[in-house]
Design a protein around this motif. Structure first.
Motif, PDB file in Angstrom:
ATOM      1  N   LYS A  22       0.825  -1.202   0.000  1.00  0.00           N
ATOM      2  CA  LYS A  22       0.000   0.000   0.000  1.00  0.00           C
ATOM      3  C   LYS A  22       0.866   1.261   0.000  1.00  0.00           C
ATOM      4  CE  LYS A  22      -3.607   2.384   2.661  1.00  0.00           C
ATOM      5  NZ  LYS A  22      -4.564   2.268   3.798  1.00  0.00           N
ATOM      6  N   ASP A 167     -13.667   2.357   0.811  1.00  0.00           N
ATOM      7  CA  ASP A 167     -13.761   2.996   2.128  1.00  0.00           C
ATOM      8  C   ASP A 167     -15.213   2.854   2.587  1.00  0.00           C
ATOM      9  OD1 ASP A 167     -14.278   4.919   4.161  1.00  0.00           O
ATOM     10  OD2 ASP A 167     -12.596   6.147   3.510  1.00  0.00           O
ATOM     11  N   GLU A 211      -4.622   7.154  -0.035  1.00  0.00           N
ATOM     12  CA  GLU A 211      -4.544   5.878   0.674  1.00  0.00           C
ATOM     13  C   GLU A 211      -5.756   5.002   0.370  1.00  0.00           C
ATOM     14  OE1 GLU A 211      -1.657   8.542   2.382  1.00  0.00           O
ATOM     15  OE2 GLU A 211      -3.804   8.825   1.987  1.00  0.00           O
ATOM     16  N   SER A 212      -6.941   5.616   0.285  1.00  0.00           N
ATOM     17  CA  SER A 212      -8.131   4.799  -0.006  1.00  0.00           C
ATOM     18  C   SER A 212      -8.130   4.329  -1.457  1.00  0.00           C
ATOM     19  CB  SER A 212      -9.423   5.566   0.330  1.00  0.00           C
ATOM     20  OG  SER A 212      -9.667   6.627  -0.561  1.00  0.00           O
ATOM     21  N   ASP A 215      -6.080   1.337  -1.428  1.00  0.00           N
ATOM     22  CA  ASP A 215      -6.898   0.228  -0.919  1.00  0.00           C
ATOM     23  C   ASP A 215      -7.816  -0.332  -2.002  1.00  0.00           C
ATOM     24  OD1 ASP A 215      -5.899   0.203   1.693  1.00  0.00           O
ATOM     25  OD2 ASP A 215      -7.363   1.682   2.393  1.00  0.00           O
TER      26      ASP A 215
END
Length: 348
Positions: A22, A167, A211-212, A215
């Motif tokens: 990540k 998210d 960051e999402s 993901d």
């Protein structure tokens, strides 16, 4: 921020191993200095794993009626400014027949979540289109497992259901009344039932972080999705997010290119929304990892009535014109239109 050597090493690692953490994904998505190298790596992986052919999918938008109320979508239930329509069965099948005459091998049956199209009606449509010798992608939202199974048994080959964001908190804020867990359940059911699974994300929705997005990409890889659609969030003036800042073309194509690097053999469309932000959007997307285009084969006024976002391209064109136009763009960059159905060919 990773240093130059780190960024170049990460690009090489992604191209060779198709594995990143990540933190490494975030570093590449936030780097602006070596974007050209990053996109070139995605294009090389695209060429190695799926070749230079571009698969065309003819899009039939057969209803803009939707029971859901997603904050970002122009078709949301509470938008009273939309002229609603639904096509009858014969018209849908007629559009599919014309798509075949234009050279398409796949049609995409897409609509809002319109409950008028019950299981029996959809099964009839799928079976009759299947008789034309076409591959069929269905994109009609969340359904119980047994409904997906009925579509599959009727002959549907692929199912497209974008998760938009992994998210959970953000998803349930933007999609009121909907459950993130149920969305994932749908994706798992679709995969287990033997469809080619298509999903994807919106880039730039309010509250989203890099960051999402990382993901999201790791979620796609874990699920082993067969097609991933990545597009920018474009605020619609008739939705609650009208005043928000939209997503950018560059970040959208970076997420798309990263998806190619980590899932090298999947199908990735150059989405229409890309070209709404950049006049060369689909061509650039094809040069940054994409290998699919989904031209609209819906006819007449309906093309102007299926407005998820403003600035949608080609709404005044005919399906025949769109077919010729995109073919010219594909050939103009040294690629060719595939004559195959375009199913994913998994590599070991």
């Amino acid at each position: 921020m990773a240093d130059v050597c780190d960024i170049q090493a990460l690009i090489k690692k992604a191209e060779i191993t198709h594995e990143l953490t990540k933190c490494e994904i975030v570093a590449l998505l936030t780097d602006n200095q070596y974007e050209a190298d990053f996109f070139a790596a995605a294009d090389r992986v695209r060429r190695e794993y799926v070749g230079d052919e571009v698969h065309l999918r003819g899009l039939i938008e057969f209803s803009n009626i939707c029971k859901q109320n997603c904050l970002y979508c122009g078709l949301r239930r509470d938008n009273k400014k939309v002229d609603r329509y639904r096509l009858d069965t014969d018209t849908i099948i007629d559009f599919a027949g014309k798509a075949k005459s234009y050279g398409y091998r796949t049609v995409v049956l897409q609509s809002g979540e319109d409950e008028c199209f019950d299981v029996a009606t959809m099964v009839t449509i799928i079976k009759k289109i299947k008789e034309l010798g076409l591959a069929i992608t269905v994109s009609v939202g969340e359904k119980p497992r047994e409904v997906y199974q009925a579509y599959r048994e009727a002959g549907a080959d692929r199912y497209l259901l974008r998760i938009e964001t992994t998210d959970k908190e953000l998803y349930e804020k933007l999609d009121p009344g909907m459950s993130w867990d149920n969305r994932v359940r749908c994706l798992q059911d679709i995969k287990e039932l033997g469809f080619e699974l298509g999903t994807g994300c919106l880039v730039g929705i309010p509250g989203q972080t890099i960051e999402s997005l990382a993901d999201d990409i790791l979620f796609f890889k874990k699920m082993d999705a067969d097609m991933i659609g990545v597009g920018p969030f474009i605020p619609n003036p008739d939705t609650p997010l009208a005043a928000e800042t939209g997503g950018t073309f560059d970040l959208s194509t970076k997420v798309m290119a990263m998806t190619r690097l980590l899932l090298p053999d999947i199908n990735i469309p150059a989405t229409t929304a890309m070209e709404s932000l950049n006049p060369q959007g689909r061509v650039l997307a094809l040069q940054r990892g994409a290998n699919v285009v989904m031209p609209n084969v819906t006819e007449g006024e309906y093309r102007q009535m299926y407005l998820l976002y403003p600035g949608k391209i080609c709404i005044n064109d005919t399906p025949a014109h769109c077919r010729g136009c995109i073919t010219g763009k594909i050939q103009g960059i040294g690629r060719k239109v595939s004559e195959a159905y375009g199913f994913r060919k998994k590599h070991a």
